[in-house]
Design a protein around this motif. Structure first.
Motif, mmCIF file in Angstrom:
data_model
loop_
_atom_site.group_PDB
_atom_site.id
_atom_site.type_symbol
_atom_site.label_atom_id
_atom_site.label_comp_id
_atom_site.label_asym_id
_atom_site.label_seq_id
_atom_site.Cartn_x
_atom_site.Cartn_y
_atom_site.Cartn_z
ATOM 1 N N GLU A 1 -4.378 -8.706 6.145
ATOM 2 C CA GLU A 1 -3.032 -8.574 6.715
ATOM 3 C C GLU A 1 -2.269 -9.736 7.036
ATOM 4 O O GLU A 1 -2.949 -10.561 7.230
ATOM 5 N N CYS B 1 10.140 -6.694 3.046
ATOM 6 C CA CYS B 1 8.980 -5.958 2.947
ATOM 7 C C CYS B 1 8.681 -5.555 1.370
ATOM 8 O O CYS B 1 7.445 -5.788 0.867
ATOM 9 N N PHE B 2 9.622 -5.063 0.722
ATOM 10 C CA PHE B 2 9.621 -4.901 -0.612
ATOM 11 C C PHE B 2 9.227 -5.687 -1.265
ATOM 12 O O PHE B 2 8.426 -5.780 -2.512
ATOM 13 N N CYS B 3 9.910 -7.069 -1.365
ATOM 14 C CA CYS B 3 9.637 -8.333 -1.978
ATOM 15 C C CYS B 3 8.243 -8.792 -1.979
ATOM 16 O O CYS B 3 7.772 -9.392 -2.832
ATOM 17 N N ASP C 1 5.693 -6.808 -1.093
ATOM 18 C CA ASP C 1 4.749 -5.758 -1.839
ATOM 19 C C ASP C 1 4.689 -6.352 -3.545
ATOM 20 O O ASP C 1 3.605 -6.312 -4.144
ATOM 21 N N VAL C 2 5.937 -6.751 -4.042
ATOM 22 C CA VAL C 2 5.922 -7.280 -5.588
ATOM 23 C C VAL C 2 5.255 -8.707 -5.554
ATOM 24 O O VAL C 2 4.259 -8.773 -6.430
ATOM 25 N N PHE D 1 2.834 -10.252 -3.740
ATOM 26 C CA PHE D 1 1.571 -10.085 -3.444
ATOM 27 C C PHE D 1 0.643 -9.510 -4.624
ATOM 28 O O PHE D 1 -0.584 -9.834 -4.525
ATOM 29 N N LYS D 2 1.338 -8.649 -5.591
ATOM 30 C CA LYS D 2 0.159 -8.210 -6.728
ATOM 31 C C LYS D 2 -0.456 -9.216 -7.427
ATOM 32 O O LYS D 2 0.373 -10.418 -7.670
ATOM 33 N N ASP E 1 -3.063 -9.284 -2.527
ATOM 34 C CA ASP E 1 -2.877 -7.860 -3.093
ATOM 35 C C ASP E 1 -3.227 -6.778 -2.203
ATOM 36 O O ASP E 1 -4.352 -6.989 -1.717
ATOM 37 N N GLY E 2 -2.350 -5.985 -1.765
ATOM 38 C CA GLY E 2 -2.615 -4.812 -1.032
ATOM 39 C C GLY E 2 -2.814 -5.106 0.587
ATOM 40 O O GLY E 2 -3.093 -4.227 1.293
ATOM 41 N N ARG F 1 -1.660 -5.570 4.302
ATOM 42 C CA ARG F 1 -0.661 -4.879 5.297
ATOM 43 C C ARG F 1 0.133 -5.849 5.840
ATOM 44 O O ARG F 1 -0.295 -7.063 6.171
ATOM 45 N N VAL F 2 1.563 -5.863 5.866
ATOM 46 C CA VAL F 2 2.390 -6.688 6.476
ATOM 47 C C VAL F 2 2.949 -6.144 7.873
ATOM 48 O O VAL F 2 3.415 -5.268 7.815
#
Length: 113
Positions: free
Chosen positions: A28, A45-47, A49-50, A52-53, A58-59, A61-62
């Protein structure tokens, strides 16, 4: 879109901290984002997710904590809450309000394994 560069900066902070403190995974990330920061939260938030992959986050929670805008009115000498930069003072109507808070964005903390 400057939210992508903000997301990359957050990841850099996370990875630097992981390297310094020796943890393997972040579950987190908590951010503080001011109402006057100009950050588009959904886009960030979208960025994230991309970005952090494939990383230690990775995965993860923000969690976002929104901070209100604060200003100092030169007209009435009061500290006031403002919704946007250049808003008038809600107490006296003066436009001489200097932002004193709510312009920041920072990584507050993170949960790690």
């Amino acid at each position: 879109m400057h939210e992508m560069s903000l997301a990359e900066s957050v990841l850099q902070i996370v990875e630097d901290t992981a390297a310094q403190q020796g943890f393997k995974r972040v579950t987190e990330v908590r951010l503080e984002i001011g109402a006057l920061s100009g950050v588009e939260v959904e886009a960030l938030c979208f960025c994230m997710d991309v970005v952090f992959k494939g990383s230690v986050a990775d995965g993860a929670r923000v969690e976002l904590e929104r901070l209100p805008g604060q200003g100092w009115c030169l007209g009435c000498g009061e500290s006031v809450e403002i919704q946007a930069l250049y808003d008038p003072c809600p107490k006296c109507g003066s436009y001489q309000v200097q932002a004193t808070g709510g312009t920041e964005m920072r990584v507050k903390d993170m949960l790690v394994e």
